[in-house]
Scaffold this active site. Structure first.
Site, PDB file in Angstrom:
ATOM      1  N   GLU B  58       0.807  -1.224   0.000  1.00 54.68           N
ATOM      2  CA  GLU B  58       0.000   0.000   0.000  1.00 54.68           C
ATOM      3  C   GLU B  58       0.839   1.272   0.000  1.00 54.68           C
ATOM      4  O   GLU B  58       0.441   2.285  -0.583  1.00 54.68           O
ATOM      5  CB  GLU B  58      -0.958   0.003   1.196  1.00 54.68           C
ATOM      6  CG  GLU B  58      -2.118  -0.986   1.068  1.00 54.68           C
ATOM      7  CD  GLU B  58      -1.766  -2.395   1.516  1.00 54.68           C
ATOM      8  OE1 GLU B  58      -0.613  -2.610   1.960  1.00 54.68           O
ATOM      9  OE2 GLU B  58      -2.627  -3.288   1.426  1.00 54.68           O
ATOM     10  N   HIS B 127     -10.450  -4.497   9.692  1.00 52.73           N
ATOM     11  CA  HIS B 127     -11.151  -4.407   8.406  1.00 52.73           C
ATOM     12  C   HIS B 127     -12.494  -3.693   8.545  1.00 52.73           C
ATOM     13  O   HIS B 127     -13.383  -3.905   7.740  1.00 52.73           O
ATOM     14  CB  HIS B 127     -11.392  -5.798   7.805  1.00 52.73           C
ATOM     15  CG  HIS B 127     -10.155  -6.519   7.386  1.00 52.73           C
ATOM     16  ND1 HIS B 127      -9.276  -7.067   8.282  1.00 52.73           N
ATOM     17  CD2 HIS B 127      -9.642  -6.785   6.151  1.00 52.73           C
ATOM     18  CE1 HIS B 127      -8.276  -7.658   7.621  1.00 52.73           C
ATOM     19  NE2 HIS B 127      -8.475  -7.489   6.325  1.00 52.73           N
TER      20      HIS B 127
END
Lengths: 344, 333
Positions: B58, B127
């Site tokens: 990322e 998440h």
């Protein structure tokens, strides 16, 4: 047209050969220009004339000059917090760079970026950057764009031995190899990660990190302009021809501190000896080495080189005068520049 | 007009924009198979040069977006869960949100980052975050929070055409929900809120995934004789202050429902704006209904306990209006 007259013909270089006499003189001029700019900033910083800190490139000029000699305005380069040399070598205008450092409206970034953030997008200079290692992914992204354009542009990422310890290096070595991106990673190993000797914080050989991804990697004497020029020429040609990324570790030495006025924050602390600095200065100055070679191999006479040095000094003085005569930055720009106006 | 699922609406917007502008490039982890579902089939349609899988990195995905945008492309990065923005935060917080100012306006960064926000699916704390407060605080990025399929399409198209970094935050678990989406060219401007239900008793601003429980609470309150106005801001940056202030001028009461944690939430910002600019309009204190300052737990009952739902929203409105549970039972106080 670049400020130094360099870099207008990317097809010029041939691996194995050294620079032609004309190219060698331009290399010399670029290095001297960087040196005179940095010396002026060193002195004006000490005199309290600059609003912010400056991180100087003295002693490392051969790297920026040797690499950027192979680039044109349409190629991309990302730089570091020690970025004036890259800006100058990539063809940035020293007048607007000085105006930027002096926090003036005429600055290349209108006084909103400063020394650590000089950028000229029209010349592919995607910016000096205050975050160590940030340029790795930006240069890789620009190389992705160059690859998609398919017109032979390349992207160069200048970074230091300090940034080589950021995880982003592994990520970008991986993705640029996978996607065969036209990016050249140029690690300027100047011996110091801010105020810590590189050896204390860096395991192994930095170039081996690229070899782990089967990326071509060269280790060169970063204070030998010809050596850098040759390695960069090969890497740039490979990238232009679709051969993918390359890695160059240029071993050099940071003559100045991490930033000017570091003595104020160091107090009595020391991370290297004065003798070490003096040794590099006297025996391994990249400009002095290149100059004596130009004279000894008959490329130029001492008088010719003196003339180039004098002209360069005039240009630097003129640039500083331009900066000093500039208008203060427009404070309201801070509110209006955050977003680009949208098309309605 | 066609009944369309929310993820399909995002898909349609991306496909239309990719067809319109060859400079639109999409990448991200698993985008070719499109696990999230919003890009399914795009790879088959456009091929490797327009959309491609990346490694899991990322830090580099957000950073590359800055470089690719600088090279003249409009970049769409699918980041899956908004928690993964934390890993990619340097290029967001130090680069794409700042470089236009820092380069004196030289740099334009047309970047759209798509990610899901919110819990409710037993995905546990890493998440399930609603991470727009950190984005709102940066100052240099737009933040869109579509709650309906039509807005998902219109805001995605506006984001991709923008010259600035935009975050398109999909409501987690709502991707399959159906709604009417206008056919063809349909854009929703940034900074224009939508009044989802009209009323005069109180204003409820409900962000993204919170719209559905807020509308359910409004329906329940309606049965008690309380007509609540429900506003969907649609974008948090820019934020439609006028819409909220005009509603508060009518109702005198404000409840802000936000799945983000209370501290420095979007609800906190909206409450501050109304307190500063609309104090004289208020007949009572502003109430924030948010997730407490905790990590989202895994167990579905614990998750439901911390994330705002219909009951907490309705209770906040009743409390503001001095109603008790007895009103709801039809028993005089």
């Amino acid at each position: 047209m670049t400020a130094t007259g360099l870099g207008d013909n990317p097809q010029r270089s041939h691996a194995g050969d050294g620079p032609s006499p004309a190219e060698a003189l331009r290399l010399f001029e670029t290095m001297v220009l960087i040196r005179r700019v940095e010396e002026r900033l060193r002195d004006d910083s000490a005199a309290g004339k600059l609003p912010g800190a400056v991180h100087l490139y003295i002693g490392e000029e051969a790297v920026a000059a040797g690499v950027c000699a192979h680039l044109s305005d349409r190629d991309y380069a990302t730089s570091t917090h020690r970025g004036h040399g890259h800006f100058v070598a990539k063809g940035g205008d020293i007048r607007t760079m000085m105006a930027e450092i002096w926090a003036k409206r005429e600055g290349i970034c209108q006084g909103m970026g400063g020394s650590m953030h000089v950028a000229d997008i029209s010349k592919g200079i995607l910016g000096a950057n205050g975050i160590v290692g940030a340029g790795l992914s930006i240069a890789t992204g620009a190389a992705f764009g160059a690859r998609l354009d398919g017109d032979g542009k390349v992207s160069v990422c200048f970074f230091g031995d300090g940034a080589s310890n950021q995880g982003a290096l592994m990520e970008t070595l991986n993705i640029s190899t996978l996607w065969q991106l036209p990016v050249i990673f140029v690690c300027e190993n100047n011996g110091f990660s801010e105020f810590t000797p590189s050896a204390e914080v860096t395991a192994g050989r930095i170039a081996d990190r690229a070899r782990a991804f089967s990326m071509p990697a060269a280790e060169v004497d970063g204070n030998d302009a010809t050596d850098v020029w040759r390695a960069a020429g090969e890497a740039v040609r490979r990238a232009r021809e679709g051969g993918g990324p390359s890695f160059i570790e240029a071993r050099t030495y940071r003559i100045q501190g991490h930033f000017e006025a570091e003595s104020f924050v160091l107090g009595t602390g020391r991370y290297r000896s004065d003798e070490e600095i003096a040794g590099w200065r006297q025996d391994n100055d990249p400009i002095a080495r290149f100059r004596s070679r130009l004279v000894s191999d008959g490329t130029a006479s001492a008088a010719q080189l003196d003339r180039i040095e004098a002209e360069v000094l005039d240009r630097v003085n003129e640039a500083v005068a331009y900066a000093e005569a500039g208008q203060p930055a427009d404070p309201e720009l801070a509110e209006t520049l955050m977003f680009a106006p949208e098309e309605s | 007009m066609a009944r369309t699922r929310l993820i399909q609406a995002i898909h349609d917007a991306v496909v239309e924009e990719m067809a319109r502008d060859p400079k639109v490039i999409v990448y991200g982890e698993d985008v070719e198979l499109s696990i999230v579902g919003d890009l399914r089939g795009v790879h088959e349609q456009f091929g490797h040069d327009r959309i491609r899988n990346t490694p899991i990195c990322e830090t580099t995905l957000t950073g590359m977006a800055v470089g690719l945008a600088s090279a003249g492309y409009h970049v769409v990065v699918q980041m899956m869960f908004s928690n993964f923005l934390y890993t990619g935060m340097d290029a967001i917080g130090n680069q794409m949100s700042k470089l236009r100012l820092m380069t004196g306006g030289q740099m334009e960064l047309p970047i759209t980052i798509i990610a899901t926000i919110g819990g409710g699916s037993a995905n546990a704390a890493q998440h399930s975050d609603t991470s727009y407060p950190m984005l709102m605080n940066l100052g240099g990025v737009n933040v869109a929070v579509p709650a309906t399929p039509a807005d998902a399409k219109g805001l995605t198209k506006t984001a991709i055409r923008s010259k600035n970094p935009c975050f398109l935050l999909e409501p987690n678990g709502r991707g399959g929900e159906l709604g009417e989406v206008p056919d063809g060219e349909y854009l929703v401007p940034f900074g224009k809120a939508a009044v989802r239900r009209e009323g005069d008793a109180a204003t409820v601003v409900a962000i993204g995934r919170m719209l559905k429980p807020a509308l359910a609470a409004a329906a329940a309150l309606d049965a008690e004789g309380l007509r609540v106005e429900v506003i969907d801001p649609r974008t948090l940056v820019p934020f439609d202050e006028d819409c909220v202030l005009s509603s508060v001028a009518k109702t005198g009461h404000l409840v802000v429902v936000d799945e983000a944690r209370e501290c420095c939430s979007a609800a906190s910002q909206i409450a501050a704006v109304v307190a500063e600019k609309g104090f004289s309009l208020l007949k009572g204190p502003i109430r924030r209904v948010t997730t407490p300052n905790v990590a989202i737990p895994y167990a579905p009952n614990a998750e439901a306990h911390v994330i705002p739902g219909e009951a907490r929203i309705a209770a906040a409105v009743r409390e503001l209006l001095g109603r008790t549970e007895n009103h709801r039972q039809g028993v005089p106080a």
